[in-house]
Every structure is written in structure tokens, then in C-alpha cells.
Design a protein around this motif. Structure first.
Motif: not given
Length: 279
Positions: A43-49
Motif C-alpha cells: 500500500k505504501i508503494s502504491k501511494i508513493e507511485t
């Protein structure tokens, strides 16, 4: 918050970049930040991308976890608010074709279980007679026959008993003469008939009721996940839970002043009889 359409278009990417920069400044990996926020690393990765738009609650958890200074917190929270808001330009809708907008609304109605419509000045297409629909499109450009047909097709959703509809109108919306008196009488009679369906609630805030807050604009709440608010030049789509909750509070406040059931049908019948006397 001032809504600049260009800012709204950039804000999702800007928010993703700002959150990624905050994590890096704090010297945290995505995995460590995820643990501090009780989120998954994916989820963090999807938010940051930018693949997922962070909600305001997500952003609050992240800025606390990275220890962001107050001035950056304010800036990032403002970005998050804009990222969860969308501007849909009416002129763009006209260029695409109004029937495409009807398809989008039909999809929203299909995906939703409970819908609330606040109608301070005119009726929504779901409630409208064919003559009212055609008249309401008078100032829209281009061919209208397909749009009228799609609006009327959408009305079938009202008879889906798995869905709940609440339409809250003001006395002005009942009086506004979109069509001649005889056609308005038919339109108002349709409201009374629809109010008898078990999954439809129709309330009218009558004239003369003292309410400290004036109605500003038409809006629709889809479940508790999304709100569309209409303006002369377009519509704003709110997806942040706080904006949705605030619209729900406004809706519920006006609803306490409304007539329902037999009382609203009596109110509507008085208006019909008044229109018929004037013919």
C-alpha cells in the motif's frame, strides 16, 4: 479550500511525490514506514507511485510516522484534500456528449446501495417526466434525443428494491416552472406516486420553515464513499471521507425540517390543485 481545476489535476502526483520525499528525509524504507503506520508495504508503494490515492487518514498516519514538521504537515494535508477531490468541467462533458455522462451516472447508481439527493432548485432526472427532462436540456448544446432516452432508461433503477433512495427537495424545487402548469402538475403527481414505493423516500422542506442555513447547491451522496456537487460550470467530486461526512451532516440537518409520507403527498396535492386552477 479554493478549488483550482489545474491544481486538482496535478495534486495526486504531487501528493505521491511529497509523501515519498518525506519518507526519504526521515531515512525510512517503505517497509519500515509501513510497520510504523500499520499498513502493508504494497500500500505504501502504491501511494508513493500514485497508483493509489492516499486518504486524509492515511496521510495523517504517514506524516506522524515520519515526524514531519508542522509547516510540511499543513502543506501535505492540503495536497491530500485536493487529491481526494475531482473537478469535472461541464464544457468538457458537452464535448464528449451528454449521453456519456448518463452512462457514468448509471454506473454510479448500479454500484451504490444507498443514495441521497439534495435538490434545492430543480428535480433530478431520476424523478422527471419526459417533458420535464426535455425542457431541462433546453440550454445544453448538440442533439438531445439520446440524452433524454438515457435519462429515462436510468429511472428503472428506482424499482430495484435492493437500493434505497432519499430525495430531499425544497419548496422552490416544487414551484420552479421548468414546464407549463399542466405538465408541472403531471410532474408533481409523479413525485407523489414514487413516494409510495417502499425503497424511496421523498421529503420536501416547505416554504416558511425557519432554517438558519440556506441551501447552496445540488449534491448527491453515494453510500458513504462519494459525493458529487453541482455548479453552473461543472461538478466537484469529493471522495475524502471527511467531505462525505460533512455533506451527510448537511443533508441530515435539512431532512429534519422536511415533510414525508402522507404529509408530503398532501403538500404535493395542494400544489397540483393550485396549478390546475390556474389553467
Amino acid at each position: 479550500m479554493t478549488l483550482d481545476p489545474e491544481q486538482l489535476g496535478r495534486s495526486k502526483a504531487d501528493l505521491a511525490e511529497a509523501l515519498r520525499d518525506l519518507r526519504k528525509r526521515a531515512g525510512l524504507t517503505g517497509d519500515r514506514l509501513a510497520k510504523r503506520c500499520a499498513m502493508s508495504q504494497s500500500k505504501i508503494s502504491k501511494i508513493e507511485t500514485g497508483k493509489t490515492t492516499a486518504s486524509l487518514m492515511d496521510v495523517e498516519r504517514i506524516v506522524r510516522a515520519v515526524g514531519a514538521p508542522p509547516e510540511l504537515v499543513s502543506e501535505v494535508m492540503a495536497l491530500a484534500r485536493m487529491a481526494n477531490t475531482e473537478w469535472q468541467d461541464k464544457r468538457f462533458s458537452w464535448r464528449r456528449g451528454l449521453e456519456k455522462r448518463q452512462a457514468e451516472l448509471a454506473a454510479l447508481e448500479s454500484e451504490s446501495t444507498e443514495m441521497r439527493y439534495f435538490l434545492p432548485s430543480m428535480l433530478t432526472g431520476l424523478l422527471a417526466t419526459p417533458e420535464y427532462v426535455r425542457a431541462s436540456l433546453t440550454h445544453s448544446p448538440g442533439g438531445k434525443s439520446k440524452t433524454v432516452a438515457r435519462k429515462l432508461e436510468r429511472q428503472a433503477v428506482l424499482y430495484d428494491r435492493s437500493k434505497r433512495f432519499t430525495f430531499l427537495l425544497t419548496g422552490q424545487a416544487i414551484r420552479w416552472a421548468v414546464v407549463p402548469p399542466s405538465a408541472m402538475a403531471v410532474q408533481i403527481d409523479r413525485l407523489a406516486s414514487l413516494s409510495r414505493l417502499p425503497n424511496i423516500g421523498i421529503g420536501v422542506v416547505p416554504d416558511g420553515v425557519t432554517i438558519p442555513r440556506g441551501p447552496l447547491n445540488t449534491f448527491t451522496i453515494y453510500d458513504d464513499r462519494l459525493v458529487t456537487a453541482e455548479t453552473f460550470t461543472g461538478r466537484i467530486v469529493f471522495q475524502d471521507s471527511r467531505d462525505v461526512a460533512q455533506h451527510r451532516e448537511v443533508f441530515d440537518m435539512y431532512a429534519t425540517f422536511a415533510l414525508y409520507g402522507d404529509d408530503v403527498r398532501e403538500y404535493l396535492d395542494v400544489r397540483v390543485q393550485s396549478l390546475l386552477r390556474d389553467l
